[in-house]
Design a protein around this motif. Sequence first.
Motif, PDB file in Angstrom:
ATOM      1  N   GLU C 139       0.899  -1.056   0.010  1.00 53.85           N
ATOM      2  CA  GLU C 139       0.073  -0.136  -0.061  1.00 53.85           C
ATOM      3  C   GLU C 139       0.937   1.151   0.030  1.00 53.85           C
ATOM      4  OE1 GLU C 139      -3.177   0.375  -0.444  1.00 53.85           O
ATOM      5  OE2 GLU C 139      -3.636   2.130   0.338  1.00 53.85           O
ATOM      6  N   ILE C 140       1.996   1.181   0.740  1.00 51.05           N
ATOM      7  CA  ILE C 140       2.728   2.458   1.033  1.00 51.05           C
ATOM      8  C   ILE C 140       3.544   2.662  -0.311  1.00 51.05           C
ATOM      9  CG2 ILE C 140       4.720   3.439   2.078  1.00 51.05           C
ATOM     10  CD1 ILE C 140       3.616   2.049   4.591  1.00 51.05           C
ATOM     11  N   ILE C 141       4.174   1.567  -0.868  1.00 50.84           N
ATOM     12  CA  ILE C 141       4.923   1.868  -1.998  1.00 50.84           C
ATOM     13  C   ILE C 141       4.498   2.125  -3.062  1.00 50.84           C
ATOM     14  CG2 ILE C 141       5.513  -0.334  -2.619  1.00 50.84           C
ATOM     15  CD1 ILE C 141       8.191   2.176  -1.585  1.00 50.84           C
ATOM     16  N   SER C 142       3.167   1.547  -3.378  1.00 44.71           N
ATOM     17  CA  SER C 142       2.464   1.846  -4.814  1.00 44.71           C
ATOM     18  C   SER C 142       1.942   3.094  -4.640  1.00 44.71           C
ATOM     19  CB  SER C 142       1.404   0.664  -4.708  1.00 44.71           C
ATOM     20  OG  SER C 142       1.687  -0.628  -4.889  1.00 44.71           O
ATOM     21  N   ARG C 143       1.492   3.628  -3.498  1.00 44.88           N
ATOM     22  CA  ARG C 143       0.958   4.832  -3.586  1.00 44.88           C
ATOM     23  C   ARG C 143       1.875   6.146  -4.124  1.00 44.88           C
ATOM     24  NH1 ARG C 143      -2.767   1.637  -3.233  1.00 44.88           N
ATOM     25  NH2 ARG C 143      -2.082   1.446  -5.523  1.00 44.88           N
ATOM     26  N   THR C 144       2.965   5.790  -3.189  1.00 49.74           N
ATOM     27  CA  THR C 144       3.955   6.830  -3.355  1.00 49.74           C
ATOM     28  C   THR C 144       4.673   6.623  -4.759  1.00 49.74           C
ATOM     29  OG1 THR C 144       5.640   5.525  -2.176  1.00 49.74           O
ATOM     30  CG2 THR C 144       4.669   7.052  -0.960  1.00 49.74           C
ATOM     31  N   THR C 145       4.873   5.581  -5.263  1.00 50.68           N
ATOM     32  CA  THR C 145       5.338   5.503  -6.657  1.00 50.68           C
ATOM     33  C   THR C 145       4.349   6.130  -7.531  1.00 50.68           C
ATOM     34  OG1 THR C 145       6.306   3.322  -6.068  1.00 50.68           O
ATOM     35  CG2 THR C 145       6.061   3.717  -8.458  1.00 50.68           C
ATOM     36  N   GLU C 146       3.045   6.272  -7.388  1.00 47.08           N
ATOM     37  CA  GLU C 146       2.160   6.780  -8.579  1.00 47.08           C
ATOM     38  C   GLU C 146       2.198   8.152  -8.123  1.00 47.08           C
ATOM     39  OE1 GLU C 146      -0.948   3.337  -7.873  1.00 47.08           O
ATOM     40  OE2 GLU C 146      -1.343   5.141  -6.608  1.00 47.08           O
ATOM     41  N   GLN C 147       2.861   8.736  -6.910  1.00 44.93           N
ATOM     42  CA  GLN C 147       2.991  10.079  -6.756  1.00 44.93           C
ATOM     43  C   GLN C 147       4.322  10.500  -7.539  1.00 44.93           C
ATOM     44  OE1 GLN C 147       0.931  12.279  -5.117  1.00 44.93           O
ATOM     45  NE2 GLN C 147      -0.566  10.655  -5.068  1.00 44.93           N
ATOM     46  N   ILE C 148       5.130   9.702  -7.638  1.00 49.70           N
ATOM     47  CA  ILE C 148       6.420   9.997  -8.357  1.00 49.70           C
ATOM     48  C   ILE C 148       6.012  10.181  -9.945  1.00 49.70           C
ATOM     49  CG2 ILE C 148       8.635   9.217  -9.160  1.00 49.70           C
ATOM     50  CD1 ILE C 148       8.983   9.739  -6.397  1.00 49.70           C
ATOM     51  N   MET C 149       5.100   9.310 -10.219  1.00 50.29           N
ATOM     52  CA  MET C 149       4.709   9.381 -11.865  1.00 50.29           C
ATOM     53  C   MET C 149       3.842  10.707 -11.866  1.00 50.29           C
ATOM     54  SD  MET C 149       3.012   5.559 -12.243  1.00 50.29           S
ATOM     55  CE  MET C 149       3.860   4.006 -12.216  1.00 50.29           C
ATOM     56  N   LYS C 150       3.156  11.012 -10.955  1.00 50.93           N
ATOM     57  CA  LYS C 150       2.216  12.137 -11.024  1.00 50.93           C
ATOM     58  C   LYS C 150       3.341  13.552 -11.135  1.00 50.93           C
ATOM     59  CE  LYS C 150      -1.246  14.641  -8.210  1.00 50.93           C
ATOM     60  NZ  LYS C 150      -1.641  14.681  -7.057  1.00 50.93           N
ATOM     61  N   ARG C 151       4.284  13.629 -10.536  1.00 56.32           N
ATOM     62  CA  ARG C 151       5.196  14.577 -10.573  1.00 56.32           C
ATOM     63  C   ARG C 151       6.417  14.628 -11.780  1.00 56.32           C
ATOM     64  NH1 ARG C 151       3.109  13.787  -5.623  1.00 56.32           N
ATOM     65  NH2 ARG C 151       2.929  15.711  -4.109  1.00 56.32           N
ATOM     66  N   ARG C 152       6.133  13.491 -12.461  1.00 57.87           N
ATOM     67  CA  ARG C 152       7.112  13.216 -13.604  1.00 57.87           C
ATOM     68  C   ARG C 152       8.505  13.488 -12.968  1.00 57.87           C
ATOM     69  NH1 ARG C 152       3.620  12.497 -17.457  1.00 57.87           N
ATOM     70  NH2 ARG C 152       1.655  13.587 -17.269  1.00 57.87           N
ATOM     71  N   ILE C 153       9.004  12.833 -12.059  1.00 62.28           N
ATOM     72  CA  ILE C 153      10.166  12.716 -11.633  1.00 62.28           C
ATOM     73  C   ILE C 153      10.772  11.744 -12.492  1.00 62.28           C
ATOM     74  CG2 ILE C 153      11.871  12.277  -9.563  1.00 62.28           C
ATOM     75  CD1 ILE C 153       9.546  13.605  -7.873  1.00 62.28           C
ATOM     76  N   PRO C 154      11.934  12.009 -13.073  1.00 57.60           N
ATOM     77  CA  PRO C 154      12.612  11.036 -13.867  1.00 57.60           C
ATOM     78  C   PRO C 154      13.180   9.910 -13.168  1.00 57.60           C
ATOM     79  CG  PRO C 154      13.835  13.053 -14.054  1.00 57.60           C
ATOM     80  CD  PRO C 154      12.540  13.034 -13.292  1.00 57.60           C
ATOM     81  N   VAL C 155      13.178   8.635 -13.379  1.00 57.56           N
ATOM     82  CA  VAL C 155      13.478   7.128 -12.800  1.00 57.56           C
ATOM     83  C   VAL C 155      14.575   6.762 -13.639  1.00 57.56           C
ATOM     84  CG1 VAL C 155      13.245   5.376 -11.511  1.00 57.56           C
ATOM     85  CG2 VAL C 155      11.359   7.105 -11.444  1.00 57.56           C
ATOM     86  N   LEU C 156      15.578   6.327 -13.279  1.00 60.78           N
ATOM     87  CA  LEU C 156      16.383   5.453 -14.193  1.00 60.78           C
ATOM     88  C   LEU C 156      16.198   4.055 -13.476  1.00 60.78           C
ATOM     89  CD1 LEU C 156      19.961   7.261 -14.562  1.00 60.78           C
ATOM     90  CD2 LEU C 156      17.983   7.103 -16.076  1.00 60.78           C
ATOM     91  N   GLU C 157      15.307   3.391 -14.149  1.00 64.15           N
ATOM     92  CA  GLU C 157      15.276   1.798 -13.778  1.00 64.15           C
ATOM     93  C   GLU C 157      16.315   0.913 -14.159  1.00 64.15           C
ATOM     94  OE1 GLU C 157      10.567   0.936 -14.139  1.00 64.15           O
ATOM     95  OE2 GLU C 157      11.582   1.455 -16.137  1.00 64.15           O
ATOM     96  N   GLU C 158      16.419   0.063 -13.164  1.00 58.72           N
ATOM     97  CA  GLU C 158      17.746  -1.083 -13.662  1.00 58.72           C
ATOM     98  C   GLU C 158      19.135  -0.421 -13.789  1.00 58.72           C
ATOM     99  OE1 GLU C 158      15.800  -4.153 -16.098  1.00 58.72           O
ATOM    100  OE2 GLU C 158      15.044  -5.016 -14.382  1.00 58.72           O
ATOM    101  N   HIS C 159      19.151   0.777 -13.002  1.00 60.88           N
ATOM    102  CA  HIS C 159      20.451   1.245 -12.998  1.00 60.88           C
ATOM    103  C   HIS C 159      21.051   1.175 -11.478  1.00 60.88           C
ATOM    104  CE1 HIS C 159      19.682   3.063 -16.894  1.00 60.88           C
ATOM    105  NE2 HIS C 159      20.553   3.732 -16.979  1.00 60.88           N
ATOM    106  N   ARG C 160      22.046   0.531 -11.448  1.00 59.31           N
ATOM    107  CA  ARG C 160      22.822   0.297  -9.980  1.00 59.31           C
ATOM    108  C   ARG C 160      23.713   1.710  -9.599  1.00 59.31           C
ATOM    109  NH1 ARG C 160      24.731  -5.158  -8.504  1.00 59.31           N
ATOM    110  NH2 ARG C 160      25.350  -4.269  -6.887  1.00 59.31           N
TER     111      ARG C 160
END
Lengths: 443, 113, 582
Positions: C139-160
Amino acid sequence: MATSAHQRRVIQVFRYDPTRGGDGHYDRFEMDVAHPNSTTMLDILIRIQREQDPSVAFRYACRVNMCGSCGMVINGREGLACKTNVCDLPPDRDITLRPLNHFPVVKDLVVDMTPFFKKYEDAMPFFSPRTIEPEPAVIPPDARERQDIGLATECIQCGCCVSSCSMVNYHDGYAGPAALNRAFTLLADSREGRNAERLRAVLQSCYNCRTEFNCTEVCPKELSPTRAIKYIQRLALKHLGELSRPAGMTNATEEPAPPVAVVPFEPVLQHAGCVAGACSVAAAGGLPDDPSRRQFFRRVIMGIGAASALGVGGLLATAAVGPTLTKTPGRWIPISPMDDLAPAQVSTVTMRYEVTSGFHKETVVKPVMICRRADVNNMVVFNTTCTHLGCTVRWDAGKNIYVCACHGGQFDHEGRVIAGPPPRPLDTYRFKVENGCLMVEVV
Amino acid sequence: MAHEVNLHYRPALQWGELDPNRRQSTPVGMWAWIWQRISAIAIVFLLGLHITLTYKPLVQFLLLTVVIFHAVLGLRVILLDFNLVNVKYQKALIAGLAVLGVVMVAIIWTGIY
Amino acid sequence: MTIEKIHADVLIIGMGGAGQLAALNAFDADPSLKILIVCKALKGKGGCTRMVQGGFNAVLNDDDSHEMHLMDTLKGGQYINDQDLAKTLVEQATPTIKEMETLYGCFFDRNPNGTIHQKAFAGQSFDRTVHKGDLTGIEIISRTTEQIMKRRIPVLEEHRALDLLTDAQGRQVVGALLLNMRNGAFVQVQARATLVATGGGPTQYRFHAPGPEKSVDGLGMLYRSGVRMRDMEMVQFHPTGMIIPGSVVAGALLEEGLRGCGAYMLNGNGERFMANYDPARMERTTRDVMSRSSYLEMQAGRACAEGGVHIVAAHLGPEFVEKNFPGMAARCRQFKYDLARGKVPVSPTAHYVMGGAQIDKDCHTTLERLFVAGEDAGGVHGANRLGGNGVCDSCVFGRQAGKSIARFLTAERGAVPHPDAARVAELCARYERPLERSSGERVFVLRDQIRETNWNKVGVTRREQDLSEAIAEFEAIAEACETVSVEGHAAYNMPWQTYIDLLNMIDVSRMVATSAQERKEQRGAHFRIDYPEQNDEQYLFNVTLTRGADGRPAIVRQPVAFVHKSLAECQQYSKRPPKVNK
């Protein structure tokens, strides 16, 4: 622990090498599985990687069904590798592991989930509070909206539903089951402020659902996106008026919609049947019965009516008129040698001929009555079909009349009506005699 | 060390593509959808036959069966659309409607003909 | 070789609760900031916040108080917490959990009257754990991830992130070197502020609760960057990790609430062995005591056939278990155990790293421009973490970090120095070396070795000789690492990623073992067989360390600062009888 028998399994793993390209192929691995009850597909892949081929690529993170990273197609069905145990798959068949459908393949079983998140974001999956409250909303757990939402917020975005959906790929605008499921949880949420905009954004999508339940069948969290999609469709029915009004009060920025534009969205999911309060939106104060709405209804209904009338009418007309339009010339069918017909008597002879109608061919077998008078050339060939309702008429030699058994129609020897309901005399055939054989013209 | 950074992703696999097991794991709801479409085409076909060839028992029986089959599948979607049946009973619904369809065919055929 | 270079205002490494809340709060404070999130997994799918079952401790009830939550936390941490951090934790937990609901759209379980339900958790004087069934993390992480999407904050996936980049003097962090795991390309990010929020995840042990993709990366790179670390000897073991033969799921947790409700723990002889260790509280004792007791039973040859001990809940009634622990029952069922009617073999499992970078309450570290939040930071929990304080820590300090970074960047106008190009090239070459070798050590073998060494010698119980041996073994593994060979192309090369994981595990193992040598007493999660008593006379200090010139940890002891609560208050509070549920 229930002990489980050791098994030798064959695993077919889809392989795709991004440095080489191509279509991809399956690689075959064999393995002894000592604990089929407790060995998951993820364990199988990890063992392949460690023991047989380190280059095999797959994606995983939490390994306890919580992150949705390891979605793949296992024996033709989407699932999480960490949630599917060896013992769940029939022991006499190979295990086939293949990447999810509808996502570009990065390598082997790893897919690029970008299209998934793109569509997910299109459905406005994010909460935008109606008003910023200092305290969490007081909502009892048995409130209608929470009952409607249920566990649907537990989606882990694994993409299994999108992979299983046979529609998502044919409609670019189709947001897909996961996105619509999330949209539904927000549409049902009384705290949410941008639902009018959201409903507009996702409604078109909902009509791409064909109610196949593929997504519901494969969901590892046992959610039902189908249920969510139906919910949105019903919600839209209740808010047709608003939907037909022009949009454009909010654009895609972070501000919540102005409170004036917000109409409380009545939950519609829970009841089975049209219970009080759900049928009459206007009465519930939700929506006024405005003219544009009525007009819209009228247009829709008239449109549907016109389309069906046109379709059915067209079909019937074609079938009815078609055969008469193609005027086939009469055919002469040989009936009987003239010598077999006794003079001054009525003979009943069966005629046979083939009729071809389009692609259909059939043999017509039908009796005709030949009334041969004393004078050889003075002859009539009657159609045995009663002119009333189509029963077969027979010759009553005793009374010297033609009788129809159905409704008591009677005709004299000239075929004229003498009793009963028939509206006109018996029909006759044109005929001729060729080489001593009676021929009758049929059309 | 030089390694290519631009890799080629394979275009998305399509539903059932390169998947030897897909057909046998197609769920019943999808079959319901497919068969409703097939029955729709069959209805158009049989309706034409029925009109050109009156009183052919075989054609009439087929038409009756297919129309009822199509209708109960349509009923399924209506019931689900308007939540008159909870979606969690969708499989039972298909079975129930299939039985209903057979009963209707039997009643109409024996009762009217 | 040219590598891609990215500039950002804020670089956030990790996308669990801490990373996301930092991004959201920094964005909301100043939407013009260029924020970049880097994540080892897919968007929102990595990290331990997602895996949280239990819940989030926060004071919401008028009968509860921040004071009580603070005292519970200090008692749990056996007094060596950073009291400033602990106080921030309990005070900010309340607004944080409220924002989760009002701003981000979480919906936690409710009381029948519609207010938020709070459940009981071990070691707490009040029922204050906010939860959503037994899947709170989703519940926590799904909701906050959606907020990241909403703000269009760029995410580099599968980058370590591989390593933090510092200026020439090593005083400020100017960005990080990343690896694109999909294509094997290096990426250099230069940032005005960097937040490390990767989470810990002690997967360097045989049994571990966090997902295997976690590999103490943040702790490893922080150590190598020269930050001061603290309390690294404190690794929490959860007593009930499932034993699952042949599966990577082994070590996954069964919820603590089972013991709280009265489940028994039985050894191989079928005895409730807790009678010999903590007869007053029996199975309801704290995690550290329970884990240690199970481990000692196993060591003493009284293990069950599967090699652990059994947890039994059948006597509570099958209906009760199925109704209250549906998630746990389902998890057992998947592996053909019957939690409601049978017994399930469990073992202590490595769960949480209490130690980490030394931070203040605004998440500043000893290096400039570097911020740390969540499990990568140390001091909040002292020697032992309370259940429900983990996700609370991530979210509270993520939020603190976001606000603090926004303030820092408003005040700070200086140019960021460029990363040292030669250093970057050297790092790239070092990380790529295993791909170039055609033969050598196998990385999976070495990772198994470090897991066994840690489990046997730096695990639940420790002794001087074992620790010395372990340190020697770590050095040997580090040396073997220099000859590892990895086959194939760099693109999505999982053995290569395991190699990089292993480098981080080695550094963290060194820190843990060296710190454990320093503390010759029992305290919280740290148990020395050779010094089995808690010693408040000599050991009220924190073991801090930095990376020495030779690459080994250089230890400094720092006395505990009792700034809010005195030692006497803490000791007094500890003597109170435990709250017994039901």
